[in-house]
Scaffold this motif. Structure first.
Motif, PDB file in Angstrom:
ATOM      1  N   ALA A 101       0.815  -1.220   0.000  1.00 49.15           N
ATOM      2  CA  ALA A 101       0.000   0.000   0.000  1.00 49.15           C
ATOM      3  C   ALA A 101       0.846   1.267   0.000  1.00 49.15           C
ATOM      4  N   GLY A 102       2.175   1.106   0.105  1.00 50.45           N
ATOM      5  CA  GLY A 102       3.050   2.268   0.034  1.00 50.45           C
ATOM      6  C   GLY A 102       3.497   2.820   1.372  1.00 50.45           C
ATOM      7  N   GLN A 103       3.168   2.129   2.462  1.00 48.74           N
ATOM      8  CA  GLN A 103       3.618   2.583   3.777  1.00 48.74           C
ATOM      9  C   GLN A 103       5.102   2.253   3.954  1.00 48.74           C
ATOM     10  N   ALA A 104       5.826   3.127   4.612  1.00 48.82           N
ATOM     11  CA  ALA A 104       7.278   2.969   4.754  1.00 48.82           C
ATOM     12  C   ALA A 104       7.634   2.024   5.890  1.00 48.82           C
ATOM     13  N   PRO A 105       8.512   1.053   5.666  1.00 52.39           N
ATOM     14  CA  PRO A 105       8.949   0.163   6.752  1.00 52.39           C
ATOM     15  C   PRO A 105       9.556   0.927   7.924  1.00 52.39           C
ATOM     16  N   GLU A 106      10.276   2.010   7.589  1.00 48.58           N
ATOM     17  CA  GLU A 106      10.926   2.792   8.650  1.00 48.58           C
ATOM     18  C   GLU A 106       9.895   3.393   9.600  1.00 48.58           C
ATOM     19  N   ARG A 107       8.713   3.770   9.066  1.00 52.75           N
ATOM     20  CA  ARG A 107       7.670   4.344   9.926  1.00 52.75           C
ATOM     21  C   ARG A 107       7.094   3.284  10.859  1.00 52.75           C
ATOM     22  N   ILE A 108       6.902   2.089  10.346  1.00 55.52           N
ATOM     23  CA  ILE A 108       6.404   0.997  11.185  1.00 55.52           C
ATOM     24  C   ILE A 108       7.443   0.635  12.242  1.00 55.52           C
ATOM     25  N   TYR A 109       8.681   0.652  11.851  1.00 56.56           N
ATOM     26  CA  TYR A 109       9.789   0.349  12.769  1.00 56.56           C
ATOM     27  C   TYR A 109       9.788   1.325  13.943  1.00 56.56           C
ATOM     28  N   ARG A 110       9.683   2.605  13.646  1.00 58.12           N
ATOM     29  CA  ARG A 110       9.673   3.619  14.715  1.00 58.12           C
ATOM     30  C   ARG A 110       8.457   3.464  15.614  1.00 58.12           C
ATOM     31  N   ALA A 111       7.322   3.059  15.035  1.00 63.03           N
ATOM     32  CA  ALA A 111       6.107   2.895  15.829  1.00 63.03           C
ATOM     33  C   ALA A 111       6.257   1.786  16.865  1.00 63.03           C
ATOM     34  N   PHE A 112       6.910   0.689  16.486  1.00 65.69           N
ATOM     35  CA  PHE A 112       7.081  -0.406  17.433  1.00 65.69           C
ATOM     36  C   PHE A 112       8.186  -0.131  18.458  1.00 65.69           C
ATOM     37  N   LEU A 113       9.111   0.762  18.129  1.00 63.20           N
ATOM     38  CA  LEU A 113      10.147   1.118  19.093  1.00 63.20           C
ATOM     39  C   LEU A 113       9.619   2.006  20.210  1.00 63.20           C
ATOM     40  N   ASP A 114       8.576   2.767  19.918  1.00 68.23           N
ATOM     41  CA  ASP A 114       8.044   3.735  20.876  1.00 68.23           C
ATOM     42  C   ASP A 114       6.654   3.298  21.334  1.00 68.23           C
ATOM     43  N   PRO A 115       6.492   2.863  22.580  1.00 67.20           N
ATOM     44  CA  PRO A 115       5.179   2.392  23.042  1.00 67.20           C
ATOM     45  C   PRO A 115       4.109   3.478  23.043  1.00 67.20           C
ATOM     46  N   ALA A 116       4.514   4.741  22.988  1.00 71.48           N
ATOM     47  CA  ALA A 116       3.549   5.841  22.973  1.00 71.48           C
ATOM     48  C   ALA A 116       3.098   6.189  21.558  1.00 71.48           C
ATOM     49  N   ASP A 117       3.763   5.622  20.549  1.00 78.47           N
ATOM     50  CA  ASP A 117       3.427   5.905  19.160  1.00 78.47           C
ATOM     51  C   ASP A 117       2.151   5.148  18.780  1.00 78.47           C
ATOM     52  N   GLN A 118       1.154   5.836  18.285  1.00 77.45           N
ATOM     53  CA  GLN A 118      -0.135   5.238  17.966  1.00 77.45           C
ATOM     54  C   GLN A 118      -0.307   4.945  16.463  1.00 77.45           C
ATOM     55  N   TYR A 119       0.789   4.898  15.733  1.00 80.36           N
ATOM     56  CA  TYR A 119       0.687   4.624  14.302  1.00 80.36           C
ATOM     57  C   TYR A 119       0.097   3.231  14.046  1.00 80.36           C
ATOM     58  N   PHE A 120       0.580   2.234  14.776  1.00 77.66           N
ATOM     59  CA  PHE A 120       0.090   0.858  14.636  1.00 77.66           C
ATOM     60  C   PHE A 120      -0.069   0.286  16.040  1.00 77.66           C
ATOM     61  N   PRO A 121      -1.130   0.690  16.772  1.00 79.20           N
ATOM     62  CA  PRO A 121      -1.255   0.377  18.203  1.00 79.20           C
ATOM     63  C   PRO A 121      -1.728  -1.041  18.486  1.00 79.20           C
ATOM     64  N   LEU A 122      -0.981  -2.017  18.049  1.00 83.52           N
ATOM     65  CA  LEU A 122      -1.345  -3.418  18.251  1.00 83.52           C
ATOM     66  C   LEU A 122      -1.169  -3.797  19.721  1.00 83.52           C
ATOM     67  N   GLU A 123      -2.176  -4.464  20.275  1.00 87.04           N
ATOM     68  CA  GLU A 123      -2.129  -4.928  21.654  1.00 87.04           C
ATOM     69  C   GLU A 123      -2.450  -6.411  21.711  1.00 87.04           C
ATOM     70  N   ARG A 124      -2.154  -7.006  22.853  1.00 86.09           N
ATOM     71  CA  ARG A 124      -2.392  -8.436  23.032  1.00 86.09           C
ATOM     72  C   ARG A 124      -3.859  -8.790  22.804  1.00 86.09           C
TER      73      ARG A 124
END
Length: 341
Positions: A40-63
């Motif tokens: 879809a054109g989303q950048a891997p680097e953006r997803i990477y940063r989202a998972f590094l920062d628990p406060a980042d709500q870009y991809f807020p996956l939870e258990r």
């Protein structure tokens, strides 16, 4: 986590990749969601940063999005268990003659056949993924994807491999195809699409390499975290132990799956290399590094370690490949974006 870390390293290190991406994305299991987001054109680097920062709500996956009990399947099991218990208890109370062994085995068979088809349901994850697609403007159709996307699963009742996005299966919503590919037994229940049920078929899905070759790929980049764990000290809830056996049934099953998938991966790589038609770049952890996957997946610290390890080791590997002028990089037209430390 390993896939995302490795892909972020590829994007950061290789010139031309972030601008045009790949022509085709093939995903299986959790990699299906990664492939869909990248197509879809989303950048891997953006997803990477989202998972590094628990406060980042870009991809807020939870258990709760993944570990949701399949209540319908468990309800049938509980009813069956209760009926068997009631039958045995009534015989005991009435002092009737004890049931014959054949009757007891029949009750056991009936109970066995009503065990849940999976421990968890992926419905909550599908809703989470649909919401993410809406918020990020990602189309939930294969035709709407900017890049070609293929997601693999298997028909539960025929064993046939299914390629969602290909002819005949392009009508399925992408998010539904993603959870069908994730439905690995016995963790997740099969996923229904129309009048068929679909599952992840484990080691059989290594044939996604053949899918890319069949689509005419000159270069295939494989990010494979499924390598057998090799360690002298295994982390468990009871401290460090000496064997995967001490990690329990689920990890014994996981190790079995890893062994089968890795062996078939190696066989596929040898066969494809022998044909000479396609160059392959394989990115995977060392067997000793796979120990990282044995920690609690809900732990932020464990996730961060896997992300950073994948990013760092992939950058090191790319530096070596570029220095050696790996033919796959040359064929794909990838060059160093900057000096790789």
């Amino acid at each position: 986590m390993f896939q995302i870390g490795a892909l972020a390293a590829l994007e950061d290190a290789l010139g031309g990749l972030s601008e045009r991406g790949f022509d085709l994305y093939v995903g299986t299991n959790s990699g299906a969601s990664v492939a869909a987001v990248l197509a879809a054109g989303q950048a891997p680097e953006r997803i990477y940063r989202a998972f590094l920062d628990p406060a980042d709500q870009y991809f807020p996956l939870e258990r709760k999005h993944v570990l949701k009990m399949d209540l319908d399947a468990w309800r049938r099991t509980i009813v069956s268990a209760w009926q068997a218990l009631r039958h045995g208890t009534s015989s005991l109370i009435s002092r009737a003659p004890a049931p014959s062994p054949a009757v007891l085995w029949e009750e056991l068979d009936r109970f066995y056949d009503t065990l849940p088809s999976g421990l968890f349901s992926l419905d909550a994850y599908e809703r989470f993924l649909e919401d993410f697609f809406v918020r990020r403007g990602i189309p939930n159709t294969f035709h709407g994807m900017p890049k070609t996307l293929r997601i693999m699963a298997h028909d539960l009742d025929t064993g046939a491999q299914v390629l969602f996005g290909a002819e005949g299966f392009e009508h399925v919503p992408v998010t539904r195809a993603c959870i069908a590919s994730m439905a690995v037994a016995p963790f997740f229940s099969p996923v229904r699409i129309a009048d068929r049920w679909y599952i992840d078929a484990g080691s059989a899905q290594v044939s996604h390499l053949d899918v890319a070759v069949g689509e005419g790929a000159d270069v295939v980049v494989v990010v494979n975290p499924m390598v057998p764990v090799r360690a002298e000290a295994v982390p468990t809830g009871h401290g460090l132990k000496g064997s995967v056996r001490d990690k329990g049934m689920m990890w014994v099953m996981n190790q079995s799956l890893r062994i089968g998938m890795h062996r078939q991966m190696q066989e596929s790589l040898v066969r494809i290399a022998g044909s000479g038609a396609t160059q392959v770049l394989l990115i995977e952890p060392e067997s000793t590094d796979a120990l990282l996957f044995m920690y609690n997946p809900a732990s932020f610290a464990a996730r961060r370690k896997i992300l950073e390890h994948a990013y760092r080791t992939t950058r090191t590997r790319l530096k070596e490949w570029l220095a050696a002028e790996h033919p796959a990089l040359r064929t794909a037209g990838f060059t160093p974006k900057a000096e790789i430390d």
